[in-house]
Design a protein around this motif. Structure first.
Motif, PDB file in Angstrom:
ATOM      1  N   ARG A   1       0.814  -1.197   0.000  1.00  0.00           N
ATOM      2  CA  ARG A   1       0.000   0.000   0.000  1.00  0.00           C
ATOM      3  C   ARG A   1       0.859   1.263   0.000  1.00  0.00           C
ATOM      4  N   ASN A   2       0.333   2.306  -0.623  1.00  0.00           N
ATOM      5  CA  ASN A   2       0.941   3.629  -0.607  1.00  0.00           C
ATOM      6  C   ASN A   2      -0.048   4.556   0.092  1.00  0.00           C
ATOM      7  N   ILE A   3       0.252   5.000   1.318  1.00  0.00           N
ATOM      8  CA  ILE A   3      -0.732   5.792   2.064  1.00  0.00           C
ATOM      9  C   ILE A   3      -0.912   7.181   1.463  1.00  0.00           C
ATOM     10  N   LEU A   4      -0.035   7.576   0.551  1.00  0.00           N
ATOM     11  CA  LEU A   4      -0.200   8.861  -0.125  1.00  0.00           C
ATOM     12  C   LEU A   4      -0.901   8.716  -1.475  1.00  0.00           C
ATOM     13  N   GLU A   5      -1.395   7.504  -1.770  1.00  0.00           N
ATOM     14  CA  GLU A   5      -2.219   7.331  -2.958  1.00  0.00           C
ATOM     15  C   GLU A   5      -3.530   8.080  -2.732  1.00  0.00           C
ATOM     16  N   ASN A   6      -3.958   8.850  -3.734  1.00  0.00           N
ATOM     17  CA  ASN A   6      -5.154   9.683  -3.616  1.00  0.00           C
ATOM     18  C   ASN A   6      -5.043  10.698  -2.479  1.00  0.00           C
ATOM     19  N   PHE A   7      -3.802  11.100  -2.203  1.00  0.00           N
ATOM     20  CA  PHE A   7      -3.524  12.097  -1.169  1.00  0.00           C
ATOM     21  C   PHE A   7      -4.236  13.412  -1.488  1.00  0.00           C
TER      22      PHE A   7
ATOM     23  N   PHE B   1       7.663  17.052  -3.865  1.00  0.00           N
ATOM     24  CA  PHE B   1       7.296  15.663  -3.593  1.00  0.00           C
ATOM     25  C   PHE B   1       7.182  15.466  -2.081  1.00  0.00           C
ATOM     26  N   LEU B   2       6.379  14.492  -1.679  1.00  0.00           N
ATOM     27  CA  LEU B   2       6.210  14.177  -0.261  1.00  0.00           C
ATOM     28  C   LEU B   2       6.381  12.679  -0.055  1.00  0.00           C
TER      29      LEU B   2
ATOM     30  N   THR C   1       4.332  10.775  -3.134  1.00  0.00           N
ATOM     31  CA  THR C   1       3.480  11.446  -4.113  1.00  0.00           C
ATOM     32  C   THR C   1       4.123  12.755  -4.538  1.00  0.00           C
ATOM     33  N   GLU C   2       3.721  13.245  -5.704  1.00  0.00           N
ATOM     34  CA  GLU C   2       4.049  14.604  -6.129  1.00  0.00           C
ATOM     35  C   GLU C   2       2.907  15.515  -5.694  1.00  0.00           C
ATOM     36  N   ILE C   3       3.239  16.769  -5.368  1.00  0.00           N
ATOM     37  CA  ILE C   3       2.217  17.750  -4.982  1.00  0.00           C
ATOM     38  C   ILE C   3       2.276  18.908  -5.982  1.00  0.00           C
ATOM     39  N   PRO C   4       1.568  18.813  -7.100  1.00  0.00           N
ATOM     40  CA  PRO C   4       1.674  19.840  -8.142  1.00  0.00           C
ATOM     41  C   PRO C   4       1.138  21.196  -7.708  1.00  0.00           C
ATOM     42  N   GLU C   5       0.301  21.248  -6.662  1.00  0.00           N
ATOM     43  CA  GLU C   5      -0.238  22.533  -6.205  1.00  0.00           C
ATOM     44  C   GLU C   5       0.809  23.411  -5.527  1.00  0.00           C
TER      45      GLU C   5
END
Length: 402
Positions: free
Chosen positions: A29-35, A331-332, A345-349
């Motif tokens: 699992r990736n807990i930052l999926e759909n972050f 990125f986080l 995850t990447e955070i494009p915002e």
């Protein structure tokens, strides 16, 4: 009374985990999926006073209960006591620069201890002070007084680098080394006996490969990648900007543990070499750009409510004009409290990593300047924690007993 601003940004991010990991579960699992996250911007009311933000809040420290943030005015010897619960400047504490109660110049360390005692570490002097500005303990490390195998004369002027005092005030830690070469070691010092130990940090030596020294008839400039020593909840962690590797230090064992990770959305470290010595400002800027557009990692941040560690990463976008502001791809990365890797995850915002960030009540607070007033962007994370326990950490662990 200053107005408090609450603009809200809602960001929905999606990331699909790629690559393969060693696993107990075929689909870790990736807990930052759909972050996703929301942001509120809060502004501190300084009353009739002014909080000087000309150099940001580079030196600040949280009280244990996270009610107060103490912010050093980098242009003076004042410390602003900010109440984070009611967003007000509660007091301004006055300290001296020189004399028997002097905190010194060029602060490299600042921390607050129970009873409102303050540790100041500067280039030439370090000590513990009370809130009235009186020095109650001289903690200046002197190389000639230390009975530590391997200590060198050249460490004399770097013993205050990231100088850290243990919670019980019995030990000090620092990252001395050769400033021009960009090398660092970890030193542990017993405050009373002046004994201790020196530890090599081979996994972080990559930082020295990305130093840049400009020496010319007109000027000398140095660019260095950060090597950082952090004390988090009485634990010690060492990181360097060019690599995702992390050292955890166990004082009771005199032991370092090296944690290595395999990220899939960014490189695990900087990979393209640069020139370390240049002779012109143009070359200096060019080599800095080569270093900055490669991956760089921030220090660890601990969420004590949810028992999670985070680490931001960034690559700066190339600039045609160096006068343009730096803009980053952010990125986080998430870890459990034992630093097992949980997600990325990447955070494009975001266009830059959060500044002077810390967690309070499960939310990430970071410094923002709001019309020259002290403000905070408060981020509330939404995580994919379902079946999070079925993930398998991707790090390899190596204990190094010195």
């Amino acid at each position: 009374m200053k107005k408090i601003l609450f603009p809200t940004l809602i960001a929905a991010l999606a990331f699909s985990c790629g690559g393969e990991n060693e696993s107990r579960d075929s689909q870790p699992r990736n807990i930052l999926e759909n972050f996703s996250f929301t942001v509120d911007t809060l502004v501190v009311d300084p009353g009739e006073e002014i909080i000087n933000l000309s150099q940001g809040i580079r030196r600040s420290s949280l009280s244990d209960d996270k009610k107060f943030l103490y912010v050093v005015d980098n242009t003076s010897t004042l410390v602003n006591k900010v109440n984070l619960d009611n967003l007000k400047l509660e007091a301004i504490l006055q300290f001296e620069k020189e004399g028997p109660n002097g905190i010194g110049e060029y602060l490299s360390s600042f921390d607050v201890y129970p009873g409102e005692e303050f540790f100041f570490g500067s280039f030439r002097t370090s000590g513990l002070f009370n809130s009235q500005g009186e020095k109650i303990m001289d903690l200046t490390p002197k190389a000639e007084e230390l009975e530590i195998e391997g200590i060198k004369e050249e460490f004399e002027y770097s013993l205050t680098n990231h100088l850290t005092l243990s919670s019980d005030k019995s030990e000090m830690y620092a990252l001395p080394g050769d400033f021009l070469e960009g090398t660092r070691k970890l030193i542990k010092i017993d405050r009373d006996s002046k004994t201790g130990k020196l530890f090599d940090l081979p996994a972080l030596e990559i930082a020295g490969q990305y130093r840049i020294v400009l020496q010319s008839a007109e000027a000398m400039s140095i660019y260095l990648e950060d090597v950082v020593l952090q004390k988090i909840k009485d634990q010690y962690f060492l990181t360097a900007a060019p690599t995702n590797k992390i050292y955890r230090f166990y004082p009771e064992l005199d032991s370092l543990q090296l944690l290595e990770y395999n990220f899939t959305i960014v490189a695990n470290q900087k990979e393209k070499p640069i020139s370390n010595t240049v002779s012109s400002q143009e070359e200096f800027q060019s080599e800095m750009e080569k270093a900055r557009i490669q991956i760089g990692f921030e220090p660890l941040i601990f969420d004590d409510k949810n028992r999670l560690f985070y680490r931001f990463g960034r690559t700066y976008k190339p600039r045609e004009d160096i006068e343009q502001p730096l803009v980053a791809t952010v990125f986080l990365f998430a870890f459990d409290e034992n630093l097992n890797f949980l997600g990325e995850t990447e955070i494009p915002e975001l266009e830059n990593t959060p500044s002077n960030a810390f967690f309070k009540d499960g939310k990430l607070w970071s410094y923002v300047n709001v019309d020259d007033e002290l403000g905070f962007a408060v981020m509330d994370f939404e995580l994919n924690m379902k079946n999070g326990g079925d993930r398998n950490p991707s790090e390899k662990e190596l204990n190094i007993n010195n």
